[in-house]
Scaffold this motif. Structure first.
Motif, PDB file in Angstrom:
ATOM      1  N   ALA A  96      -7.755  13.499 -12.161  1.00  0.00           N
ATOM      2  CA  ALA A  96      -7.560  12.182 -11.280  1.00  0.00           C
ATOM      3  C   ALA A  96      -6.305  11.492 -11.237  1.00  0.00           C
ATOM      4  CB  ALA A  96      -8.863  11.381 -11.226  1.00  0.00           C
ATOM      5  N   CYS A  97      -5.931  11.038 -12.332  1.00  0.00           N
ATOM      6  CA  CYS A  97      -4.534  10.339 -12.424  1.00  0.00           C
ATOM      7  C   CYS A  97      -3.349  11.137 -11.718  1.00  0.00           C
ATOM      8  CB  CYS A  97      -4.409  10.101 -13.875  1.00  0.00           C
ATOM      9  SG  CYS A  97      -2.938   8.876 -13.993  1.00  0.00           S
ATOM     10  N   ARG A 125       0.933  -1.119  -0.039  1.00  0.00           N
ATOM     11  CA  ARG A 125       0.157  -0.122  -0.066  1.00  0.00           C
ATOM     12  C   ARG A 125       0.764   1.142   0.019  1.00  0.00           C
ATOM     13  NH1 ARG A 125      -5.212   1.995   0.950  1.00  0.00           N
ATOM     14  NH2 ARG A 125      -5.869  -0.247   0.302  1.00  0.00           N
ATOM     15  N   ILE A 126       0.621   2.165  -0.883  1.00  0.00           N
ATOM     16  CA  ILE A 126       1.245   3.485  -1.143  1.00  0.00           C
ATOM     17  C   ILE A 126       0.270   4.524  -1.166  1.00  0.00           C
ATOM     18  CG2 ILE A 126       3.135   4.743  -2.432  1.00  0.00           C
ATOM     19  CD1 ILE A 126       4.191   2.385  -3.433  1.00  0.00           C
ATOM     20  N   GLY A 127       0.015   5.293  -0.256  1.00  0.00           N
ATOM     21  CA  GLY A 127      -1.034   6.251  -0.235  1.00  0.00           C
ATOM     22  C   GLY A 127      -2.275   5.313  -0.255  1.00  0.00           C
ATOM     23  N   ALA A 128      -3.351   5.334  -1.174  1.00  0.00           N
ATOM     24  CA  ALA A 128      -4.463   4.796  -1.324  1.00  0.00           C
ATOM     25  C   ALA A 128      -4.627   3.720  -2.323  1.00  0.00           C
ATOM     26  CB  ALA A 128      -5.740   5.700  -1.669  1.00  0.00           C
ATOM     27  N   LEU A 129      -3.343   3.496  -2.860  1.00  0.00           N
ATOM     28  CA  LEU A 129      -3.328   2.206  -4.025  1.00  0.00           C
ATOM     29  C   LEU A 129      -2.512   1.055  -3.017  1.00  0.00           C
ATOM     30  CD1 LEU A 129      -2.238   4.390  -6.958  1.00  0.00           C
ATOM     31  CD2 LEU A 129      -4.361   3.409  -6.502  1.00  0.00           C
ATOM     32  N   ASP A 130      -2.991  -0.061  -3.828  1.00  0.00           N
ATOM     33  CA  ASP A 130      -2.440  -1.469  -3.457  1.00  0.00           C
ATOM     34  C   ASP A 130      -1.729  -1.748  -4.612  1.00  0.00           C
ATOM     35  OD1 ASP A 130      -3.035  -1.717  -0.553  1.00  0.00           O
ATOM     36  OD2 ASP A 130      -5.187  -2.394  -1.164  1.00  0.00           O
ATOM     37  N   ILE A 131      -0.280  -1.817  -4.566  1.00  0.00           N
ATOM     38  CA  ILE A 131       0.489  -2.098  -6.016  1.00  0.00           C
ATOM     39  C   ILE A 131       1.404  -3.148  -5.722  1.00  0.00           C
ATOM     40  CG2 ILE A 131       1.907  -1.000  -7.558  1.00  0.00           C
ATOM     41  CD1 ILE A 131       1.004   1.837  -6.681  1.00  0.00           C
ATOM     42  N   PRO A 132       1.350  -4.042  -6.570  1.00  0.00           N
ATOM     43  CA  PRO A 132       2.540  -5.246  -6.334  1.00  0.00           C
ATOM     44  C   PRO A 132       3.985  -4.759  -6.331  1.00  0.00           C
ATOM     45  CG  PRO A 132       0.822  -5.676  -7.973  1.00  0.00           C
ATOM     46  CD  PRO A 132       0.482  -4.451  -7.794  1.00  0.00           C
ATOM     47  N   GLN A 142       0.254  12.373  -7.164  1.00  0.00           N
ATOM     48  CA  GLN A 142       0.743  13.334  -5.937  1.00  0.00           C
ATOM     49  C   GLN A 142       0.524  12.685  -4.773  1.00  0.00           C
ATOM     50  OE1 GLN A 142      -0.548  17.336  -6.606  1.00  0.00           O
ATOM     51  NE2 GLN A 142       0.000  18.022  -4.420  1.00  0.00           N
ATOM     52  N   GLU A 143      -0.623  11.897  -4.492  1.00  0.00           N
ATOM     53  CA  GLU A 143      -0.633  11.204  -3.318  1.00  0.00           C
ATOM     54  C   GLU A 143       0.225  10.061  -3.185  1.00  0.00           C
ATOM     55  OE1 GLU A 143      -4.422   9.145  -3.804  1.00  0.00           O
ATOM     56  OE2 GLU A 143      -5.795  11.074  -3.513  1.00  0.00           O
ATOM     57  N   VAL A 144       0.814   9.292  -4.128  1.00  0.00           N
ATOM     58  CA  VAL A 144       1.933   8.333  -4.033  1.00  0.00           C
ATOM     59  C   VAL A 144       3.142   8.952  -3.762  1.00  0.00           C
ATOM     60  CG1 VAL A 144       2.997   6.623  -5.359  1.00  0.00           C
ATOM     61  CG2 VAL A 144       0.565   6.695  -5.727  1.00  0.00           C
ATOM     62  N   VAL A 145       3.432  10.114  -4.262  1.00  0.00           N
ATOM     63  CA  VAL A 145       4.904  10.808  -4.286  1.00  0.00           C
ATOM     64  C   VAL A 145       4.548  11.509  -2.728  1.00  0.00           C
ATOM     65  CG1 VAL A 145       5.875  12.984  -4.722  1.00  0.00           C
ATOM     66  CG2 VAL A 145       5.264  11.545  -6.580  1.00  0.00           C
ATOM     67  N   THR A 146       3.840  11.900  -2.221  1.00  0.00           N
ATOM     68  CA  THR A 146       3.471  12.193  -0.897  1.00  0.00           C
ATOM     69  C   THR A 146       3.888  11.050   0.055  1.00  0.00           C
ATOM     70  OG1 THR A 146       2.068  14.148  -1.265  1.00  0.00           O
ATOM     71  CG2 THR A 146       2.040  13.573   0.966  1.00  0.00           C
ATOM     72  N   ALA A 147       3.308   9.980  -0.060  1.00  0.00           N
ATOM     73  CA  ALA A 147       3.409   9.019   0.809  1.00  0.00           C
ATOM     74  C   ALA A 147       4.901   8.219   0.744  1.00  0.00           C
ATOM     75  CB  ALA A 147       2.155   7.877   0.212  1.00  0.00           C
ATOM     76  N   LEU A 148       5.501   8.491  -0.349  1.00  0.00           N
ATOM     77  CA  LEU A 148       6.696   7.898  -0.602  1.00  0.00           C
ATOM     78  C   LEU A 148       7.970   8.824   0.146  1.00  0.00           C
ATOM     79  CD1 LEU A 148       7.022   6.424  -4.211  1.00  0.00           C
ATOM     80  CD2 LEU A 148       6.970   5.021  -2.073  1.00  0.00           C
ATOM     81  N   GLU A 149       7.615   9.971   0.443  1.00  0.00           N
ATOM     82  CA  GLU A 149       8.785  11.059   0.768  1.00  0.00           C
ATOM     83  C   GLU A 149       9.211  10.681   2.131  1.00  0.00           C
ATOM     84  OE1 GLU A 149       7.239  15.365  -1.036  1.00  0.00           O
ATOM     85  OE2 GLU A 149       6.341  14.597   0.779  1.00  0.00           O
ATOM     86  N   ALA A 150       8.332   9.948   2.969  1.00  0.00           N
ATOM     87  CA  ALA A 150       8.799   9.434   4.284  1.00  0.00           C
ATOM     88  C   ALA A 150       9.908   8.497   4.200  1.00  0.00           C
ATOM     89  CB  ALA A 150       7.733   9.037   5.191  1.00  0.00           C
ATOM     90  N   SER A 151       9.856   7.371   3.092  1.00  0.00           N
ATOM     91  CA  SER A 151      10.991   6.592   3.214  1.00  0.00           C
ATOM     92  C   SER A 151      11.738   6.704   2.105  1.00  0.00           C
ATOM     93  CB  SER A 151      10.226   5.085   2.958  1.00  0.00           C
ATOM     94  OG  SER A 151       9.211   5.072   1.621  1.00  0.00           O
ATOM     95  N   VAL A 152      11.553   7.302   1.062  1.00  0.00           N
ATOM     96  CA  VAL A 152      12.331   7.702  -0.036  1.00  0.00           C
ATOM     97  C   VAL A 152      13.086   8.875  -0.123  1.00  0.00           C
ATOM     98  CG1 VAL A 152      12.452   7.946  -2.450  1.00  0.00           C
ATOM     99  CG2 VAL A 152      11.163   5.973  -1.521  1.00  0.00           C
ATOM    100  N   ASP A 198       3.482  19.379  -0.709  1.00  0.00           N
ATOM    101  CA  ASP A 198       3.611  20.238   0.585  1.00  0.00           C
ATOM    102  C   ASP A 198       5.136  19.854   1.216  1.00  0.00           C
ATOM    103  OD1 ASP A 198       1.196  21.562   0.530  1.00  0.00           O
ATOM    104  OD2 ASP A 198       0.151  20.050   1.870  1.00  0.00           O
ATOM    105  N   GLY A 199       5.419  18.610   0.895  1.00  0.00           N
ATOM    106  CA  GLY A 199       6.771  18.330   1.531  1.00  0.00           C
ATOM    107  C   GLY A 199       7.915  18.552   0.566  1.00  0.00           C
ATOM    108  N   GLY A 200       7.709  19.273  -0.488  1.00  0.00           N
ATOM    109  CA  GLY A 200       8.810  19.923  -1.250  1.00  0.00           C
ATOM    110  C   GLY A 200       9.093  19.171  -2.574  1.00  0.00           C
ATOM    111  N   SER A 201       8.502  18.101  -2.853  1.00  0.00           N
ATOM    112  CA  SER A 201       8.541  17.263  -3.989  1.00  0.00           C
ATOM    113  C   SER A 201       8.222  18.056  -5.358  1.00  0.00           C
ATOM    114  CB  SER A 201       8.055  15.920  -3.901  1.00  0.00           C
ATOM    115  OG  SER A 201       8.695  15.085  -3.202  1.00  0.00           O
ATOM    116  N   VAL A 202       8.748  17.847  -6.493  1.00  0.00           N
ATOM    117  CA  VAL A 202       8.415  18.551  -7.603  1.00  0.00           C
ATOM    118  C   VAL A 202       7.894  17.570  -8.623  1.00  0.00           C
ATOM    119  CG1 VAL A 202       9.226  19.953  -9.714  1.00  0.00           C
ATOM    120  CG2 VAL A 202      10.030  20.376  -7.495  1.00  0.00           C
ATOM    121  N   ILE A 203       6.755  17.959  -9.481  1.00  0.00           N
ATOM    122  CA  ILE A 203       6.057  16.860 -10.190  1.00  0.00           C
ATOM    123  C   ILE A 203       6.216  17.433 -11.496  1.00  0.00           C
ATOM    124  CG2 ILE A 203       3.955  15.544 -10.694  1.00  0.00           C
ATOM    125  CD1 ILE A 203       3.380  15.336  -7.883  1.00  0.00           C
TER     126      ILE A 203
END
Length: 290
Positions: free
Chosen positions: A95-96, A62-69, A101-111, A133-138
């Motif tokens: 929406a995509c 699970r990353i953000g709201a997604l369950d990804i293999p 953006q949700e996934v990027v935000t979720a990964l900031e803590a570990s990546v 909000d964490g400073g990542s650029v998309i």
């Protein structure tokens, strides 16, 4: 058909890396198979701990709201690649982008903070961007309905998140991919691009990549990256040389040169500038299908 592709890549500070290596689900580049087994015995089985090459899948992560293999590729007994891909329905292109953006935000803590601006101006040019909000650029790019955008982090660990939306008969779909991998940075002295926003008229297809993927690398599930330095010829074809190849010795450079023969550039850019004689950088990524 309209398509939207968004990419973000990570740039780590050395001090942060020394304290906590970038990781996904606790798996970090360079981790041995034995360490991975100790960390996640339900993913790495006991009979696999002494293997030198291994490609396994953690069913869902699970990353953000997604369950990804989550795909894990070990080369020479160490983790070389961790990543995943998922395609799902969305109500719109926007929406995509929001899911990305949700996934990027979720990964900031570990990546870490995903910010590629300094390292990739040559390849990306002046693409529009949004920030978390964490400073990542998309970085966002859209061109002729099916546009590509490239974001590459150089060191010390490569990481990337991509998403693109597309319309089919059932509505909007979104494909999202993410990865961290053992990719060395390209040399700093590579020739600079004189043409950054490339008006492609022809591109290599997925079939071209499958056809030219180095056989030995494919057999070992080995990903690779190449940066081609190319001159645009008068007829729009590319005359290329390998500026960077990683890892070396697996045939990725030669394969990229063959793939480059499938690309063609329009005679002029949107602002009327001639493309013939211009220098372009063409990044070629080889990834085993998930």
């Amino acid at each position: 058909m309209r398509a939207l592709l968004i990419a973000a890549a990570v740039l780590f500070s050395p001090s942060a890396l020394a304290q906590t290596p970038p990781h996904i689900a606790g798996f970090h580049i360079g981790m041995t198979i034995q360490e991975a087994h100790a960390h996640a015995p339900h993913v790495i089985q006991p009979y696999q701990v002494n293997l030198q090459r291994l490609h396994v899948t953690q069913r869902t992560h699970r990353i953000g709201a997604l369950d990804i293999p989550l795909q894990l590729i070990f080369v020479d007994g160490e983790l070389d690649f961790a990543g995943g891909e998922e395609t799902f329905s969305v109500p719109s292109s926007l929406a995509c982008a929001e899911r990305l953006q949700e996934v990027v935000t979720a990964l900031e803590a570990s990546v870490g903070v995903l910010d590629d601006a300094e390292n990739n101006a040559d390849v990306l040019g002046a693409l529009p961007s949004v920030a978390t909000d964490g400073g990542s650029v998309i970085r966002i790019s859209e061109r002729d309905g099916v546009t590509s955008a490239v974001a590459v982090a150089n060191e010390p660990t490569y990481a990337e998140v991509r998403a693109y939306s597309f319309a089919d008969v059932d509505g909007w779909r979104c494909t999202l991919t993410f990865e961290i991998s053992n990719q060395a940075p390209p040399p700093a002295d590579l020739p600079r691009a004189t043409l950054q926003s490339i008006p492609w008229t022809e591109r290599a297809s997925g079939q071209d990549f499958a056809r030219f993927f180095p056989v030995r690398a494919l057999e070992h599930s080995r990903p690779g990256s190449v940066m081609l330095i190319c001159t645009v010829l008068p007829e729009g074809a590319l005359d290329c040389a390998v500026g960077y190849e990683g890892p070396q010795g697996w045939g990725f450079g030669e394969a990229a040169l063959r793939i480059a023969q499938r690309f063609k550039v329009a005679p002029q850019t949107e602002d009327g500038a001639a493309t013939a004689g211009q220098t372009v950088r063409v990044p070629i990524r080889f990834r085993v299908a998930f």
